[in-house]
Design a protein around this motif. Structure first.
Motif, PDB file in Angstrom:
ATOM      1  N   GLY A 266     -14.910 -39.218 -39.998  1.00  0.00           N
ATOM      2  CA  GLY A 266     -15.651 -38.102 -39.429  1.00  0.00           C
ATOM      3  C   GLY A 266     -16.966 -37.827 -40.098  1.00  0.00           C
ATOM      4  N   SER A 267     -17.515 -38.798 -40.822  1.00  0.00           N
ATOM      5  CA  SER A 267     -18.763 -38.601 -41.555  1.00  0.00           C
ATOM      6  C   SER A 267     -19.681 -39.805 -41.366  1.00  0.00           C
ATOM      7  CB  SER A 267     -18.491 -38.372 -43.040  1.00  0.00           C
ATOM      8  OG  SER A 267     -17.608 -39.375 -43.538  1.00  0.00           O
ATOM      9  N   VAL A 268     -20.981 -39.552 -41.554  1.00  0.00           N
ATOM     10  CA  VAL A 268     -21.967 -40.614 -41.354  1.00  0.00           C
ATOM     11  C   VAL A 268     -22.881 -40.803 -42.558  1.00  0.00           C
ATOM     12  CG1 VAL A 268     -21.977 -40.425 -38.843  1.00  0.00           C
ATOM     13  CG2 VAL A 268     -23.519 -38.979 -40.179  1.00  0.00           C
ATOM     14  N   THR A 269     -23.016 -39.794 -43.404  1.00  0.00           N
ATOM     15  CA  THR A 269     -23.831 -39.921 -44.609  1.00  0.00           C
ATOM     16  C   THR A 269     -23.043 -39.405 -45.806  1.00  0.00           C
ATOM     17  OG1 THR A 269     -24.869 -37.765 -44.202  1.00  0.00           O
ATOM     18  CG2 THR A 269     -26.026 -39.729 -43.381  1.00  0.00           C
ATOM     19  N   TYR A 270     -23.455 -39.875 -47.006  1.00  0.00           N
ATOM     20  CA  TYR A 270     -22.661 -39.596 -48.198  1.00  0.00           C
ATOM     21  C   TYR A 270     -23.572 -39.365 -49.404  1.00  0.00           C
ATOM     22  CZ  TYR A 270     -19.363 -41.820 -45.075  1.00  0.00           C
ATOM     23  OH  TYR A 270     -18.620 -42.135 -43.969  1.00  0.00           O
ATOM     24  N   VAL A 271     -23.073 -38.556 -50.328  1.00  0.00           N
ATOM     25  CA  VAL A 271     -23.721 -38.359 -51.623  1.00  0.00           C
ATOM     26  C   VAL A 271     -22.639 -38.450 -52.694  1.00  0.00           C
ATOM     27  CG1 VAL A 271     -24.988 -36.778 -53.110  1.00  0.00           C
ATOM     28  CG2 VAL A 271     -25.572 -36.912 -50.682  1.00  0.00           C
ATOM     29  N   TRP A 272     -22.882 -39.316 -53.683  1.00  0.00           N
ATOM     30  CA  TRP A 272     -21.939 -39.511 -54.783  1.00  0.00           C
ATOM     31  C   TRP A 272     -22.514 -38.889 -56.053  1.00  0.00           C
ATOM     32  CZ3 TRP A 272     -17.353 -42.398 -54.144  1.00  0.00           C
ATOM     33  CH2 TRP A 272     -17.259 -43.112 -52.941  1.00  0.00           C
ATOM     34  N   ASN A 273     -21.704 -38.104 -56.736  1.00  0.00           N
ATOM     35  CA  ASN A 273     -22.049 -37.590 -58.055  1.00  0.00           C
ATOM     36  C   ASN A 273     -21.029 -38.163 -59.037  1.00  0.00           C
ATOM     37  OD1 ASN A 273     -22.127 -35.949 -60.444  1.00  0.00           O
ATOM     38  ND2 ASN A 273     -23.288 -34.425 -59.296  1.00  0.00           N
ATOM     39  N   PHE A 274     -21.524 -38.895 -60.046  1.00  0.00           N
ATOM     40  CA  PHE A 274     -20.618 -39.629 -60.927  1.00  0.00           C
ATOM     41  C   PHE A 274     -20.231 -38.839 -62.178  1.00  0.00           C
ATOM     42  CE2 PHE A 274     -23.046 -42.841 -58.543  1.00  0.00           C
ATOM     43  CZ  PHE A 274     -21.988 -43.451 -57.894  1.00  0.00           C
TER      44      PHE A 274
ATOM     45  N   SER B  53     -27.601 -39.375 -58.464  1.00  0.00           N
ATOM     46  CA  SER B  53     -26.593 -39.516 -57.423  1.00  0.00           C
ATOM     47  C   SER B  53     -26.915 -40.728 -56.550  1.00  0.00           C
ATOM     48  CB  SER B  53     -26.512 -38.253 -56.568  1.00  0.00           C
ATOM     49  OG  SER B  53     -27.766 -37.978 -55.976  1.00  0.00           O
ATOM     50  N   SER B  54     -25.933 -41.154 -55.760  1.00  0.00           N
ATOM     51  CA  SER B  54     -26.089 -42.310 -54.882  1.00  0.00           C
ATOM     52  C   SER B  54     -25.772 -41.910 -53.451  1.00  0.00           C
ATOM     53  CB  SER B  54     -25.154 -43.444 -55.318  1.00  0.00           C
ATOM     54  OG  SER B  54     -25.156 -44.501 -54.363  1.00  0.00           O
TER      55      SER B  54
ATOM     56  N   LEU C 229     -25.269 -44.498 -51.205  1.00  0.00           N
ATOM     57  CA  LEU C 229     -24.659 -45.694 -50.643  1.00  0.00           C
ATOM     58  C   LEU C 229     -23.269 -45.366 -50.093  1.00  0.00           C
ATOM     59  CD1 LEU C 229     -25.583 -48.319 -53.389  1.00  0.00           C
ATOM     60  CD2 LEU C 229     -26.727 -47.928 -51.199  1.00  0.00           C
ATOM     61  N   VAL C 230     -22.837 -46.178 -49.145  1.00  0.00           N
ATOM     62  CA  VAL C 230     -21.502 -45.974 -48.585  1.00  0.00           C
ATOM     63  C   VAL C 230     -20.445 -46.379 -49.600  1.00  0.00           C
ATOM     64  CG1 VAL C 230     -19.907 -46.622 -46.750  1.00  0.00           C
ATOM     65  CG2 VAL C 230     -22.334 -46.300 -46.228  1.00  0.00           C
ATOM     66  N   ASN C 231     -20.604 -47.542 -50.219  1.00  0.00           N
ATOM     67  CA  ASN C 231     -19.642 -48.071 -51.192  1.00  0.00           C
ATOM     68  C   ASN C 231     -20.396 -48.455 -52.465  1.00  0.00           C
ATOM     69  OD1 ASN C 231     -17.206 -48.145 -49.392  1.00  0.00           O
ATOM     70  ND2 ASN C 231     -18.468 -49.602 -48.263  1.00  0.00           N
ATOM     71  N   PRO C 232     -20.667 -47.496 -53.325  1.00  0.00           N
ATOM     72  CA  PRO C 232     -21.474 -47.800 -54.512  1.00  0.00           C
ATOM     73  C   PRO C 232     -20.683 -48.496 -55.614  1.00  0.00           C
ATOM     74  CG  PRO C 232     -20.812 -45.520 -54.559  1.00  0.00           C
ATOM     75  CD  PRO C 232     -20.311 -46.083 -53.253  1.00  0.00           C
ATOM     76  N   VAL C 233     -21.431 -49.092 -56.536  1.00  0.00           N
ATOM     77  CA  VAL C 233     -20.880 -49.626 -57.782  1.00  0.00           C
ATOM     78  C   VAL C 233     -21.612 -48.914 -58.910  1.00  0.00           C
ATOM     79  CG1 VAL C 233     -20.587 -51.656 -59.225  1.00  0.00           C
ATOM     80  CG2 VAL C 233     -20.369 -51.866 -56.737  1.00  0.00           C
ATOM     81  N   HIS C 234     -20.854 -48.379 -59.869  1.00  0.00           N
ATOM     82  CA  HIS C 234     -21.480 -47.563 -60.920  1.00  0.00           C
ATOM     83  C   HIS C 234     -20.982 -48.000 -62.292  1.00  0.00           C
ATOM     84  CE1 HIS C 234     -23.567 -44.105 -62.561  1.00  0.00           C
ATOM     85  NE2 HIS C 234     -22.478 -43.801 -63.254  1.00  0.00           N
TER      86      HIS C 234
END
Length: 277
Positions: A126-134, A140-141, A143-148
């Motif tokens: 149910g989503s189309v955009t993403y924000v990752w906080n590590f 932040s990233s 990306l859909v499937n980040p590598v950190h």
């Protein structure tokens, strides 16, 4: 030829032409919408059907809260004092978007300080955009499937948060913990030569990371299993003596016990060292 006349006044009231507007027509669940009756004229009765199973009465402003995502028809029926009634339905007038369901799977939940790279598989719906906080003060990233790669200079736990956004900006988040443990790093020599020169005079294990220096023990054994040296100080090594005298050349067994910092686990290792002159 007699004639009689009579007059009567007949009033025809126009059929009501109901209309209304909403302050919001699209948004995220739950969504509260305020409806305003814009029908011209005075009416004694107004009935609302909001399309989600709820209804209401009243010709003034009226609110309805849509709890679930979907598209809804809204109907207003107005009735005048003379009993004239009419209805209007706005089809698909209200759109409520479902809240996204964020989820992800890390390749590892626990990593060691020498290799802190973690990949994240995004399993959100149910989503189309993403924000990752590590959780480690890095950028932040999106990306859909980040590598950190997490910091490897200290033992710590990092809260990773994924924010998932729907097409119109509805957002929800989920978190998980990534634990970085300091790897136990040590070196134990297999020979030493306490012959009085400046080289290799002491048998001393070298511990550099991942252990508790205040929970350390080393024992040296002769061929009969007798303890000939023991220390709880990792900075002090064996000089090859027993009761003040140099022992004979040969192979001696050792046992070392220590506690790791990351898990408080007690580790015991064994081995042999060759003493020569």
């Amino acid at each position: 030829g007699c004639i009689g006349t009579d007059d009567i006044t007949v009033t025809f009231e126009p059929t009501p032409d109901p209309s209304f507007i909403a302050d919001l027509t699209s948004g995220c669940e739950p969504m509260t919408v305020l409806f305003t009756n814009t029908t011209f004229g005075n009416f004694v009765d107004c009935e609302w059907t909001f399309g989600d199973g709820n209804s209401g009465v009243g010709c003034a402003d009226i609110a309805n809260t849509y709890q679930n995502g979907g598209t809804y028809d809204v109907t207003l029926t107005v009735t005048s004092a003379e009993g004239c009634s009419n209805s209007v339905t706005y089809s698909d007038y209200i759109y409520v978007e479902h809240t996204p369901m964020p989820s992800f799977i890390p390749s590892l939940h626990t990593v060691i300080s020498l290799d802190t790279e973690v990949s994240f598989e995004n399993t959100s719906t149910g989503s189309v955009t993403y924000v990752w906080n590590f959780g480690d003060d890095t950028d932040s990233s999106t990306l859909v499937n980040p590598v950190h790669e997490f910091p490897g200079d200290q033992t710590s736990g990092y809260i990773v948060t994924l924010y998932a956004y729907s097409p119109i900006g509805c957002v929800d988040s989920t978190t998980t913990l990534i634990q970085v443990n300091e790897e136990v790093i040590y070196y134990i020599p297999n020979t030493f030569t306490p012959d009085g020169d400046e080289f290799n005079q002491i048998f001393q294990p070298i511990f550099t990371a991942g252990y508790d220096p205040y929970d350390f023990n080393m024992q040296i054994f002769n061929r009969w299993g007798e303890v000939i040296y023991e220390t709880n100080d990792d900075t002090v090594g064996w000089d090859g003596t027993y009761r003040g005298k140099m022992v004979a050349d040969g192979v001696y067994s050792w046992k070392i016990e220590f506690k790791t910092i990351s898990s408080d686990e007690r580790i015991m290792i064994n081995g042999h060292v060759v003493k020569t002159n």
